[in-house]
Each structure stands twice: as structure tokens, then as C-alpha cells.
Design a protein around this motif. Structure first.
Motif, PDB file in Angstrom:
ATOM      1  N   TYR A   1      31.713  35.880  41.043  1.00 59.35           N
ATOM      2  CA  TYR A   1      32.306  36.836  40.098  1.00 59.35           C
ATOM      3  C   TYR A   1      31.741  38.228  40.365  1.00 59.35           C
TER       4      TYR A   1
ATOM      5  N   PHE B   1      27.928  28.622  36.051  1.00 58.86           N
ATOM      6  CA  PHE B   1      28.352  28.530  34.658  1.00 58.86           C
ATOM      7  C   PHE B   1      29.618  27.727  34.516  1.00 58.86           C
TER       8      PHE B   1
ATOM      9  N   LYS C   1      31.381  27.170  40.598  1.00 53.82           N
ATOM     10  CA  LYS C   1      31.498  28.235  39.591  1.00 53.82           C
ATOM     11  C   LYS C   1      30.162  28.973  39.587  1.00 53.82           C
TER      12      LYS C   1
ATOM     13  N   PHE D   1      37.326  38.993  22.913  1.00 53.59           N
ATOM     14  CA  PHE D   1      36.867  37.871  23.737  1.00 53.59           C
ATOM     15  C   PHE D   1      35.430  38.090  24.184  1.00 53.59           C
TER      16      PHE D   1
ATOM     17  N   GLY E   1      43.622  29.727  33.710  1.00 54.39           N
ATOM     18  CA  GLY E   1      42.184  29.483  33.541  1.00 54.39           C
ATOM     19  C   GLY E   1      41.866  29.172  32.096  1.00 54.39           C
ATOM     20  N   THR E   2      40.643  28.756  31.834  1.00 58.60           N
ATOM     21  CA  THR E   2      40.282  28.352  30.476  1.00 58.60           C
ATOM     22  C   THR E   2      40.352  29.526  29.507  1.00 58.60           C
ATOM     23  N   ALA E   3      39.880  30.683  29.947  1.00 58.87           N
ATOM     24  CA  ALA E   3      39.807  31.831  29.035  1.00 58.87           C
ATOM     25  C   ALA E   3      41.202  32.232  28.556  1.00 58.87           C
TER      26      ALA E   3
ATOM     27  N   ARG F   1      30.058  28.476  26.501  1.00 58.16           N
ATOM     28  CA  ARG F   1      29.571  28.936  27.803  1.00 58.16           C
ATOM     29  C   ARG F   1      28.281  28.195  28.200  1.00 58.16           C
TER      30      ARG F   1
ATOM     31  N   TYR G   1      42.483  36.322  25.735  1.00 61.46           N
ATOM     32  CA  TYR G   1      41.757  36.991  26.832  1.00 61.46           C
ATOM     33  C   TYR G   1      42.576  38.158  27.369  1.00 61.46           C
TER      34      TYR G   1
ATOM     35  N   TYR H   1      34.924  29.616  22.231  1.00 65.02           N
ATOM     36  CA  TYR H   1      34.675  29.554  23.670  1.00 65.02           C
ATOM     37  C   TYR H   1      33.225  29.122  23.873  1.00 65.02           C
TER      38      TYR H   1
ATOM     39  N   THR I   1      40.104  36.048  38.030  1.00 64.08           N
ATOM     40  CA  THR I   1      39.081  35.024  37.782  1.00 64.08           C
ATOM     41  C   THR I   1      39.715  33.664  37.521  1.00 64.08           C
ATOM     42  N   MET I   2      40.991  33.535  37.886  1.00 63.41           N
ATOM     43  CA  MET I   2      41.714  32.301  37.538  1.00 63.41           C
ATOM     44  C   MET I   2      42.348  31.664  38.777  1.00 63.41           C
TER      45      MET I   2
HETATM   46  C1  COI Z   1      38.429  31.461  33.070  1.00 60.85           C
HETATM   47  O1  COI Z   1      39.525  31.967  33.238  1.00 60.85           O
HETATM   48  O2  COI Z   1      38.295  30.467  32.413  1.00 60.85           O
HETATM   49  C2  COI Z   1      37.253  32.105  33.621  1.00 60.85           C
HETATM   50  O3  COI Z   1      36.455  31.477  34.234  1.00 60.85           O
HETATM   51  C3  COI Z   1      37.101  33.506  33.288  1.00 60.85           C
HETATM   52  C4  COI Z   1      35.763  33.773  32.734  1.00 60.85           C
HETATM   53  C5  COI Z   1      34.916  34.323  33.824  1.00 60.85           C
HETATM   54  C6  COI Z   1      35.824  34.653  31.528  1.00 60.85           C
END
Ligand code: COI
Length: 355
Positions: free
Chosen positions: A201, A73, A196, A28, A301-303, A141, A171, A139, A235-236
Motif C-alpha cells: 500500500y 493487515f 496483504k 471511513f 474490496g471489503t472497504a 482491522r 468508503y 470495520y 486498493t481493490m
Molecule cells: C479493501 O478494499 O478492503 C482494502 O483493503 C482497502 C483498505 C486498505 C482500506
């Protein structure tokens, strides 16, 4: 405002790196596609966007993002359907949220059309980088940061908005062991938790490292004032499942309005689950754990899409979550959303953006 709505200036790479990719070991966020897109904000407006080969950018060490943290971001993903067409999952939501973050961080907003135009042209150019395996995606960014070369503390007058992409696999590869954090705080009332912002973070790293050193994968964040209510997971966003009920902390100024969170809650409703977005207390979840009535806890979360939690640690005790229903929900949700994003399920909420 955009100064110049001319077409994006595109310089293609002379030599694609596609043939160097180890598609079996994507991991990832460590492989970068051929191109990146960027646009500069100066003199009160956005200028002509550029797409060029991915690579280092030249900056002064005095740029304000490095010193005062004006950096935000987004994260989103692109997939291919069976016809080879590119589908991006809910990109307008990311464009809108970028501007919510920008507002909080005293940064300029970017027109949604510019975001979408840069995104679609970049993904079109690098569509060969979209992996096709289950759980894999491209992915994306997008990010914006302050580039004034100036040492005083004030909002920067110049910014860059940049998009790069990475072909990615999963992830997290296993279920998580997490600790309920009752000392450190991710975000506080009136702070930047719902933006965000890069700094959120950065500030999470030290408590997370302490947890990792103690054998945990992540922390479950609680509110800054009482540490009695859940906020997020690592992070989620976070969700809990008990019987037919899915509970998630309500969005507030210290919780990110996650697009995957929103999607999972909508699908859960579509499937007939009772969805509660409210304050979720540590006490009630610990009670459910003790009574073996917690059927699942998930980072969302997205990741990772939906990352099941296996063990929750609180006040010296490890509580293991009853597996059956939780693995069903997370597994079923992951499979369903993965198939939906690949065009293999009916897109009844119109979430896929085809380019
Ligand atoms: C997510 O889970 O989508 C996040 O924002 C994690 C990302 C910082 C890798």
C-alpha cells in the motif's frame, strides 16, 4: 504455538466514548471503538491475549516493522441482524489469509482459534459500536507487525498481533474515474502482491498521487512485465462486465485473493452470470469500451464492497462506461450483499459468523 491458553485478560474502559460519536457523519476509518485486542509473540510462542481500552501503544523507534516493513493487515466487517445479534462476514477467511501473508513476510502464523477468540470477545464487548444504517458496518482491522528493537536486517523474533475496530459509512461516495497505469507497478511476479503487506500500500501511494493530481480517483494496475494485463484497481480487486459475462484477473502471486472478490464472483454465478477468472487484457477491454460493449468495471474490496468505475482513461482518451447494466449489477450486488450480511437474505453459503 500459544504459550498459555488462559482466558483473554480483559480491562474495560472506565468511560465509554460511544456518546461522542456523530452517527450521521461516520466517514471511513476515523472513529475508533472503545477497546482493542492484542497478543505478543516472543520466545517462539504467542502469549496471553489482552483486551484493553483503545489508545496509543508504547514502542521504540527501532522496531523492525518501521525499518524493514514486516507488517501485514486484514480488513473485515461486522453487522447486526434484526434481532440485534452480531454477524461477522467470513472471518475465518481473514484468519487464513493473515497466515498466508505472515508466511510470505517471514512472520509467525497465528492459530485461527486465537484470531477468532480475540475477534469475537472484542466485538462482543464493543457491539454497541456497530452502526445499523444501510451501507454502514463496524470495520475490523486485525494486523501484525515486528517489534524487535534491533537495527540489523533479519526476521524479527518478536511481534504484536492487534485488532481494533471503527464504525464506518461508505468508503467511496461516487463512481470512480480511473487511469490505466502503464508505467508504475503495484506488485511484480515473485513479489509480495498476494500478501496483504503494508508495504504494497505504501508503494502504491506515489503513482496514485500522480494520478490524483491529474484528476483521477485511482489507477487500474497492470502487470509489471508488459503492462498489457489488468491486475487490480487501486486498493481493490477488479472486475469487468460485458453482457452476461463477468471477467476478473485470475489470482496470482501479484494479485490479492480478495474475500469480497470471491463472494461477488460466487453470487454472480448464483445469479446465472458466466464468470471468467483469467488474464484480462487492456486491449480487449479497450476494444469493448470503443464498441460500447463494456457494461461495467468495478473495484471490489471489503472497504467499498463494489465500487463502480465510470470513466477509464487510456492513452489520452477518457472512455465513459455505458451506465444501465453496470449500475444494475453493482447496485444490485451491493444491496444484496449488504442485506445478506445483515441477515436479511438466505445465507446459503454459510458466510455469516454469528456471535
Ligand atoms: C479493501 O478494499 O478492503 C482494502 O483493503 C482497502 C483498505 C486498505 C482500506
Amino acid at each position: 504455538m500459544l504459550a498459555d491458553t488462559n482466558a483473554i485478560e480483559i480491562t474495560k474502559t472506565a468511560q465509554s466514548r460511544l456518546d461522542q460519536v456523530d452517527w450521521e457523519n461516520l466517514g471511513f476509518g476515523k472513529i475508533f471503538s472503545d477497546h482493542m485486542a492484542y497478543v505478543e509473540y516472543r520466545d517462539g510462542q504467542w502469549h496471553t491475549p489482552v483486551i484493553k481500552p483503545y489508545g496509543p501503544m508504547n514502542f521504540s523507534p527501532a522496531i523492525s516493522a518501521l525499518h524493514y516493513g514486516q507488517a501485514i493487515f486484514e480488513g473485515l466487517k461486522a453487522y447486526k441482524n434484526e434481532q440485534g445479534e452480531v454477524l461477522i462476514f467470513r472471518p475465518e477467511k481473514n484468519a487464513e489469509r493473515l497466515n498466508i501473508s505472515a508466511h510470505r513476510m517471514c512472520m509467525p502464523s497465528l492459530p485461527v482459534e486465537t484470531f477468532m477468540d480475540m475477534l469475537t470477545q472484542l466485538i462482543n464487548l464493543d457491539s454497541g459500536w456497530i452502526p445499523k444504517g444501510e451501507g454502514e458496518s463496524l470495520y475490523i482491522r486485525p494486523h501484525m507487525f515486528a517489534i524487535d528493537e534491533f537495527v540489523g536486517v533479519r526476521p524479527s523474533e518478536t511481534y504484536l498481533f492487534v485488532i481494533f475496530t471503527c464504525p464506518v459509512g461508505k468508503y467511496y461516495t461516487s463512481e470512480l474515474k480511473v487511469k490505466i497505469e502503464t508505467n508504475y507497478t503495484r506488485a511484480t511476479k515473485g513479489g509480495t502482491g498476494s500478501a496483504k503487506a503494508a508495504g504494497n500500500y505504501g508503494a502504491s501511494l506515489f503513482p496514485t498521487q500522480i494520478a490524483k493530481d491529474a484528476g483521477f480517483d485511482q489507477v487500474l494496475w497492470t502487470d509489471s512485465q508488459t503492462h498489457e494485463y489488468f491486475e487490480e484497481s487501486g486498493t481493490m480487486n477488479v472486475m469487468f462486465l460485458s453482457g452476461n459475462k463477468v471477467m476478473s484477473p485470475a489470482i496470482s502471486d501479484s494479485i490479492l485473493d480478495g474475500i469480497t472478490r470471491n463472494s461477488v464472483l460466487q453470487v454472480a454465478k448464483d445469479w446465472g452470470y458466466e464468470v471468467e477468472e483469467r488474464k484480462v487484457s487492456v486491449a480487449e477491454i479497450v476494444e469493448l469500451l470503443k464498441a460500447k460493449k463494456l457494461d461495467g468495471a468495478f473495484g471490489v474490496g471489503t472497504a467499498a464492497t463494489i465500487a463502480p468505475i465510470r470513466i477509464i482513461h487510456h492513452n489520452g482518451t477518457d472512455y465513459e462506461i455505458t451506465r444501465d447494466q453496470s449500475s444494475d449489477f453493482a447496485g444490485r450486488m451491493n444491496t444484496y450483499l449488504d442485506r445478506l450480511k445483515r441477515g436479511l437474505e438466505e445465507d446459503k453459503h454459510h458466510w455469516n459468523h454469528k456471535i
